[in-house]
Design a protein around this motif. Structure first.
Motif, PDB file in Angstrom:
ATOM      1  N   VAL A  58       0.839  -1.203   0.000  1.00 53.43           N
ATOM      2  CA  VAL A  58       0.000   0.000   0.000  1.00 53.43           C
ATOM      3  C   VAL A  58       0.873   1.251   0.000  1.00 53.43           C
ATOM      4  CG1 VAL A  58      -1.706   1.331   1.295  1.00 53.43           C
ATOM      5  CG2 VAL A  58      -1.953  -1.147   1.100  1.00 53.43           C
ATOM      6  N   GLU A  59       1.888   1.267   0.841  1.00 52.25           N
ATOM      7  CA  GLU A  59       2.756   2.446   0.940  1.00 52.25           C
ATOM      8  C   GLU A  59       3.495   2.723  -0.370  1.00 52.25           C
ATOM      9  OE1 GLU A  59       3.852   2.439   5.718  1.00 52.25           O
ATOM     10  OE2 GLU A  59       5.189   1.452   4.277  1.00 52.25           O
ATOM     11  N   ASN A  60       3.889   1.671  -1.079  1.00 43.17           N
ATOM     12  CA  ASN A  60       4.651   1.846  -2.319  1.00 43.17           C
ATOM     13  C   ASN A  60       3.759   1.974  -3.551  1.00 43.17           C
ATOM     14  OD1 ASN A  60       7.049   1.599  -0.865  1.00 43.17           O
ATOM     15  ND2 ASN A  60       7.127  -0.622  -1.140  1.00 43.17           N
ATOM     16  N   ALA A  61       2.457   1.830  -3.385  1.00 47.64           N
ATOM     17  CA  ALA A  61       1.550   1.882  -4.533  1.00 47.64           C
ATOM     18  C   ALA A  61       1.563   3.270  -5.150  1.00 47.64           C
ATOM     19  CB  ALA A  61       0.136   1.510  -4.093  1.00 47.64           C
ATOM     20  N   ALA A  62       1.792   3.328  -6.466  1.00 48.74           N
ATOM     21  CA  ALA A  62       1.772   4.581  -7.210  1.00 48.74           C
ATOM     22  C   ALA A  62       1.209   4.278  -8.597  1.00 48.74           C
ATOM     23  CB  ALA A  62       3.172   5.179  -7.314  1.00 48.74           C
ATOM     24  N   PHE A  63       0.237   5.067  -9.027  1.00 48.98           N
ATOM     25  CA  PHE A  63      -0.455   4.774 -10.279  1.00 48.98           C
ATOM     26  C   PHE A  63      -0.530   6.024 -11.150  1.00 48.98           C
ATOM     27  CE2 PHE A  63      -2.145   2.094  -6.901  1.00 48.98           C
ATOM     28  CZ  PHE A  63      -2.014   0.823  -7.448  1.00 48.98           C
ATOM     29  N   THR A  64      -0.588   5.779 -12.445  1.00 46.69           N
ATOM     30  CA  THR A  64      -0.800   6.868 -13.409  1.00 46.69           C
ATOM     31  C   THR A  64      -2.139   6.722 -14.119  1.00 46.69           C
ATOM     32  OG1 THR A  64       0.385   5.601 -15.111  1.00 46.69           O
ATOM     33  CG2 THR A  64       1.673   7.168 -13.796  1.00 46.69           C
ATOM     34  N   ASP A  65      -2.781   5.568 -13.961  1.00 44.14           N
ATOM     35  CA  ASP A  65      -4.063   5.307 -14.620  1.00 44.14           C
ATOM     36  C   ASP A  65      -5.039   4.751 -13.586  1.00 44.14           C
ATOM     37  OD1 ASP A  65      -6.216   4.568 -16.194  1.00 44.14           O
ATOM     38  OD2 ASP A  65      -4.979   3.746 -17.801  1.00 44.14           O
ATOM     39  N   ILE A  66      -6.219   5.339 -13.515  1.00 43.66           N
ATOM     40  CA  ILE A  66      -7.215   4.884 -12.542  1.00 43.66           C
ATOM     41  C   ILE A  66      -7.635   3.450 -12.808  1.00 43.66           C
ATOM     42  CG2 ILE A  66      -9.146   5.756 -13.903  1.00 43.66           C
ATOM     43  CD1 ILE A  66      -8.855   5.750 -10.048  1.00 43.66           C
ATOM     44  N   TRP A  95      -0.728   0.404  10.053  1.00 38.94           N
ATOM     45  CA  TRP A  95      -1.450   0.286   8.789  1.00 38.94           C
ATOM     46  C   TRP A  95      -1.687   1.671   8.173  1.00 38.94           C
ATOM     47  CZ3 TRP A  95      -2.488  -3.072   5.219  1.00 38.94           C
ATOM     48  CH2 TRP A  95      -3.525  -2.844   4.314  1.00 38.94           C
ATOM     49  N   PRO A  96      -1.339   1.863   6.883  1.00 40.35           N
ATOM     50  CA  PRO A  96      -1.554   3.168   6.226  1.00 40.35           C
ATOM     51  C   PRO A  96      -3.029   3.382   5.888  1.00 40.35           C
ATOM     52  CG  PRO A  96      -0.636   1.602   4.668  1.00 40.35           C
ATOM     53  CD  PRO A  96      -0.676   0.900   5.995  1.00 40.35           C
ATOM     54  N   GLU A  97      -3.811   3.621   6.908  1.00 44.65           N
ATOM     55  CA  GLU A  97      -5.263   3.658   6.756  1.00 44.65           C
ATOM     56  C   GLU A  97      -5.732   4.755   5.813  1.00 44.65           C
ATOM     57  OE1 GLU A  97      -9.276   3.965   9.578  1.00 44.65           O
ATOM     58  OE2 GLU A  97      -7.282   4.008  10.465  1.00 44.65           O
ATOM     59  N   GLN A  98      -5.132   5.931   5.911  1.00 42.68           N
ATOM     60  CA  GLN A  98      -5.592   7.048   5.076  1.00 42.68           C
ATOM     61  C   GLN A  98      -5.370   6.763   3.599  1.00 42.68           C
ATOM     62  OE1 GLN A  98      -3.814  10.697   6.425  1.00 42.68           O
ATOM     63  NE2 GLN A  98      -5.050  10.798   8.279  1.00 42.68           N
ATOM     64  N   LYS A  99      -4.216   6.218   3.264  1.00 34.93           N
ATOM     65  CA  LYS A  99      -3.951   5.916   1.852  1.00 34.93           C
ATOM     66  C   LYS A  99      -4.822   4.769   1.368  1.00 34.93           C
ATOM     67  CE  LYS A  99      -0.367   5.085  -1.580  1.00 34.93           C
ATOM     68  NZ  LYS A  99       1.082   4.983  -1.867  1.00 34.93           N
ATOM     69  N   ALA A 100      -4.987   3.736   2.177  1.00 36.14           N
ATOM     70  CA  ALA A 100      -5.832   2.607   1.783  1.00 36.14           C
ATOM     71  C   ALA A 100      -7.270   3.062   1.567  1.00 36.14           C
ATOM     72  CB  ALA A 100      -5.774   1.508   2.854  1.00 36.14           C
ATOM     73  N   ASP A 101      -7.766   3.915   2.451  1.00 35.74           N
ATOM     74  CA  ASP A 101      -9.134   4.422   2.290  1.00 35.74           C
ATOM     75  C   ASP A 101      -9.254   5.303   1.051  1.00 35.74           C
ATOM     76  OD1 ASP A 101      -9.891   3.074   4.535  1.00 35.74           O
ATOM     77  OD2 ASP A 101      -9.935   4.817   5.859  1.00 35.74           O
ATOM     78  N   ALA A 102      -8.221   6.096   0.758  1.00 40.16           N
ATOM     79  CA  ALA A 102      -8.252   6.951  -0.432  1.00 40.16           C
ATOM     80  C   ALA A 102      -8.250   6.098  -1.708  1.00 40.16           C
ATOM     81  CB  ALA A 102      -7.055   7.901  -0.422  1.00 40.16           C
ATOM     82  N   LEU A 103      -7.474   5.043  -1.720  1.00 43.38           N
ATOM     83  CA  LEU A 103      -7.456   4.133  -2.875  1.00 43.38           C
ATOM     84  C   LEU A 103      -8.829   3.514  -3.093  1.00 43.38           C
ATOM     85  CD1 LEU A 103      -4.014   2.409  -2.228  1.00 43.38           C
ATOM     86  CD2 LEU A 103      -4.605   3.706  -4.280  1.00 43.38           C
ATOM     87  N   GLY A 158      -1.342  13.496  -3.255  1.00 41.90           N
ATOM     88  CA  GLY A 158      -0.373  13.182  -2.214  1.00 41.90           C
ATOM     89  C   GLY A 158      -0.126  11.694  -2.074  1.00 41.90           C
ATOM     90  N   PHE A 159      -1.123  10.888  -2.401  1.00 44.57           N
ATOM     91  CA  PHE A 159      -0.995   9.433  -2.313  1.00 44.57           C
ATOM     92  C   PHE A 159      -0.677   8.796  -3.666  1.00 44.57           C
ATOM     93  CE2 PHE A 159      -4.061   9.873   1.425  1.00 44.57           C
ATOM     94  CZ  PHE A 159      -3.047   9.749   2.357  1.00 44.57           C
ATOM     95  N   GLN A 160      -0.363   9.623  -4.675  1.00 41.54           N
ATOM     96  CA  GLN A 160      -0.020   9.147  -6.025  1.00 41.54           C
ATOM     97  C   GLN A 160      -1.172   8.334  -6.637  1.00 41.54           C
ATOM     98  OE1 GLN A 160       3.964   7.515  -4.678  1.00 41.54           O
ATOM     99  NE2 GLN A 160       4.635   8.541  -6.557  1.00 41.54           N
ATOM    100  N   ILE A 161      -2.372   8.875  -6.491  1.00 45.35           N
ATOM    101  CA  ILE A 161      -3.573   8.302  -7.088  1.00 45.35           C
ATOM    102  C   ILE A 161      -4.000   9.210  -8.241  1.00 45.35           C
ATOM    103  CG2 ILE A 161      -5.980   7.639  -6.689  1.00 45.35           C
ATOM    104  CD1 ILE A 161      -5.269   7.302  -3.727  1.00 45.35           C
ATOM    105  N   PRO A 162      -4.258   8.681  -9.426  1.00 46.29           N
ATOM    106  CA  PRO A 162      -4.621   9.518 -10.580  1.00 46.29           C
ATOM    107  C   PRO A 162      -5.877  10.348 -10.306  1.00 46.29           C
ATOM    108  CG  PRO A 162      -4.159   7.269 -11.269  1.00 46.29           C
ATOM    109  CD  PRO A 162      -4.206   7.250  -9.775  1.00 46.29           C
ATOM    110  N   THR A 163      -5.879  11.565 -10.850  1.00 45.78           N
ATOM    111  CA  THR A 163      -7.035  12.445 -10.680  1.00 45.78           C
ATOM    112  C   THR A 163      -7.589  12.949 -12.005  1.00 45.78           C
ATOM    113  OG1 THR A 163      -5.570  14.378 -10.460  1.00 45.78           O
ATOM    114  CG2 THR A 163      -6.215  13.261  -8.429  1.00 45.78           C
TER     115      THR A 163
END
Length: 258
Positions: A58-66, A95-103, A158-163
């Motif tokens: 989860v911490e290393n997850a980084a995406f460019t496409d939803i 547990w990285p709860e904020q990033k997991a919830d954002a994903l 901030g969490f490297q999630i595509p927007t």
């Protein structure tokens, strides 16, 4: 005490049974709770290494496409589903709860919009499907996205999630295009029904009102029509004018003696 004892005896077993039943319920709850806590403790001890692996993922997850976020969230949820109590177990770890919830939020929001788009296409291609509910779902979906976009864009970045899919040029544009095509189909359907209305003024007037109202809503929602949909609107407008002329001629004939 004697009065109380007489009252209890006079009441018979009806008053003692609930107390016995409540005692059994409390004993059962204690036993179940103890079993649940023991299962959580077991998961914390046995699944610790695996959970730490998930934390890194989860911490290393980084995406460019939803589109890549959706399968990742599904995989993560599938893995976490093996825990007896996800939140109770994960609180024992960093547990990285904020990033997991954002994903999850991003993946579910995107999937909801794709579902809205699919339903719009189904309504457009299937004459049996009503158009009104499909437009309402599109309007609601885009409205919810606009609300989410205001609060989520910076957090997602901030969490490297595509927007980019949240922008007007993303899936929103596809939904609005689907609404325009749906409006074209609806107006053609109304025009066809006007031809078969049998000259009944109330029915014709109601059809015209429904068609124009629907066209207006889509025009406001999508910000305009394409050429094909505009031609369908002009056809509906011409049919409406023809129906009104026929009604006026009938009124003149009735008021003029033969």
């Amino acid at each position: 005490m004697r009065k109380n004892s007489r009252r209890e005896c006079g009441g018979g077993m009806a008053e003692t049974l609930p107390a016995s039943s409540n005692a059994r319920d409390m004993i059962g709850e204690i036993e179940n709770r103890s079993t649940h806590l023991l299962a959580i403790k077991t998961d914390v001890e046995i699944q610790g290494e695996f959970i730490r692996f998930l934390i890194k993922e989860v911490e290393n997850a980084a995406f460019t496409d939803i589109e890549d976020v959706v399968p990742f969230v599904k995989w993560l949820d599938d893995e976490l589903s093996y825990l007896v109590d996800e939140r109770a177990v994960l609180k024992h770890f960093e547990w990285p709860e904020q990033k997991a919830d954002a994903l999850r939020e991003a993946a579910f929001g995107y999937c909801d919009l794709k579902k809205v788009e699919s339903e719009a296409l189904l309504s457009r291609d299937d004459p049996r499907q009503p158009c009104g509910p499909a437009l309402k779902k599109m309007q609601r979906g885009v409205y919810n996205l606009s609300k989410m976009r205001e609060s989520a864009t910076m957090r997602y970045k901030g969490f490297q999630i595509p927007t980019d899919w949240m922008l007007e040029t993303g899936i929103v544009s596809q939904i609005k295009l689907a609404s325009v095509k749906l409006a074209m189909k609806y107006m053609k359907r109304v025009s066809a029904e006007l031809e078969t209305a049998g000259g009944a003024p109330p029915e014709e007037e109601e059809l015209i009102v429904q068609g124009v109202r629907y066209a207006f809503r889509v025009h406001q929602f999508a910000g305009g029509f394409d050429g094909e949909t505009m031609r369908a609107f002009q056809e509906l407008r011409d049919k409406a004018g023809s129906c009104q002329n026929q009604q006026q001629q009938k009124l003149v004939c009735r008021s003029t003696p033969c």
